[in-house]
Design a protein around this motif. Sequence first.
Motif, PDB file in Angstrom:
ATOM      1  N   GLN A  19       0.863  -1.176   0.000  1.00  0.00           N
ATOM      2  CA  GLN A  19       0.000   0.000   0.000  1.00  0.00           C
ATOM      3  C   GLN A  19       0.900   1.227   0.000  1.00  0.00           C
ATOM      4  O   GLN A  19       2.041   1.186   0.473  1.00  0.00           O
ATOM      5  CB  GLN A  19      -0.924   0.009   1.219  1.00  0.00           C
ATOM      6  N   GLU A  56      -4.637   2.227  -2.828  1.00  0.00           N
ATOM      7  CA  GLU A  56      -4.838   0.880  -2.298  1.00  0.00           C
ATOM      8  C   GLU A  56      -5.717   0.064  -3.227  1.00  0.00           C
ATOM      9  O   GLU A  56      -6.411   0.605  -4.095  1.00  0.00           O
ATOM     10  CB  GLU A  56      -5.446   0.955  -0.904  1.00  0.00           C
ATOM     11  N   THR A 137      -6.255   3.220   6.100  1.00  0.00           N
ATOM     12  CA  THR A 137      -5.995   2.579   4.817  1.00  0.00           C
ATOM     13  C   THR A 137      -5.648   1.118   5.049  1.00  0.00           C
ATOM     14  O   THR A 137      -5.182   0.732   6.113  1.00  0.00           O
ATOM     15  CB  THR A 137      -4.849   3.278   4.066  1.00  0.00           C
TER      16      THR A 137
END
Length: 360
Positions: A19, A56, A137
Amino acid sequence: FTNNPTAANWYSAKYADRQRLKETIPSVYLMGNTRIARLQLQGGIRMEKTMTESEEFDPLTPSQVIAAGYTANAGTGQATTIPGLIYQFESRPKVLRKGDYTNFFPSLSGKYRITSDFIVDAGYGKSIRRPNLNNITGLFEYDEINREVEVANPNLKPEESDRYALNASYYLPSAGSLGLTLSETHIEKLTDTTEFTAAEFGITDPALADYTVITRTQGEGKRRFRSMEINYRQRLRMLPGALRGTTVFATYTRTYATERRRGMTPHTLTGGFDFKYKKFGFGLKGIWQDEAPWSNATRYRPEVFKVDGSLDFELTRWATFFVQARNISNQDHIVKEADGRLWRAENYGSNWVFGLRGRF
């Protein structure tokens, strides 16, 4: 990777640990101070602009994977073959999320020396606490045993707080001190762990219908936290010989808030000693914590007592060997239901750090 990768290590290498998050924080600060007789004042203001950008994966649901002819683990939500994982995670383009916010942080403090041994200081400051990056995230994290799924919340904003503090310190004869600290903090946009059913959260996949969804949310209005800390420290110079290098200390902390807060301990008591003789130093500290609320409205962490320690030995004037130990007694981390039934027991073990510290 290996020569014959499995679906599990393919997922870990290609998706779970990949990510991208960029956070940029330019800031400026202005400060001034002055002294009026025994009163010393200091004030300032800081401006920060925070800009975030994350990229992402946007994976397909297990039901969509199965509908396309691949197999999927309903417990973890992942395809069980490498082609299935590629279809699940690479069929849709990655999601790009951006955000920005600006904050101003004024502060003011004053210190007044009543006598040479008695000092009082007070202050105010505004600050923020940015959300943990893992909370804003990342992919869904499934716990098949407890039927839970942890979900990131990209809309989290920083907690904003205004803190007021008053401290009084009295310096005792023969290298001792006694202190009292009172503080009150008002927090807006308080982040907390919240649990939903799958339906409440909006998950329609039938394979996850009985799962509990855990995510971080922000409340409305202000929460108030208050704390009181009393601390005592004294070097025992009255003892004979090498024992003169012994220092004892104790601290009591009382904390409470306007609402239940996960992990907030109402009463904490810390006490111990440090010993120093020539090149050798040794210390032990005991920490007792009262029971504290935990992951929902009924669960709690029982009271716990832990022991930490330290040791150091000066090898030369430039180098010192040291050992730092946490949770020497190897206490478990336990969470119980309101009726006393065990909900979760974890053991993180003792933590020992051995090192060599240099001075140049």
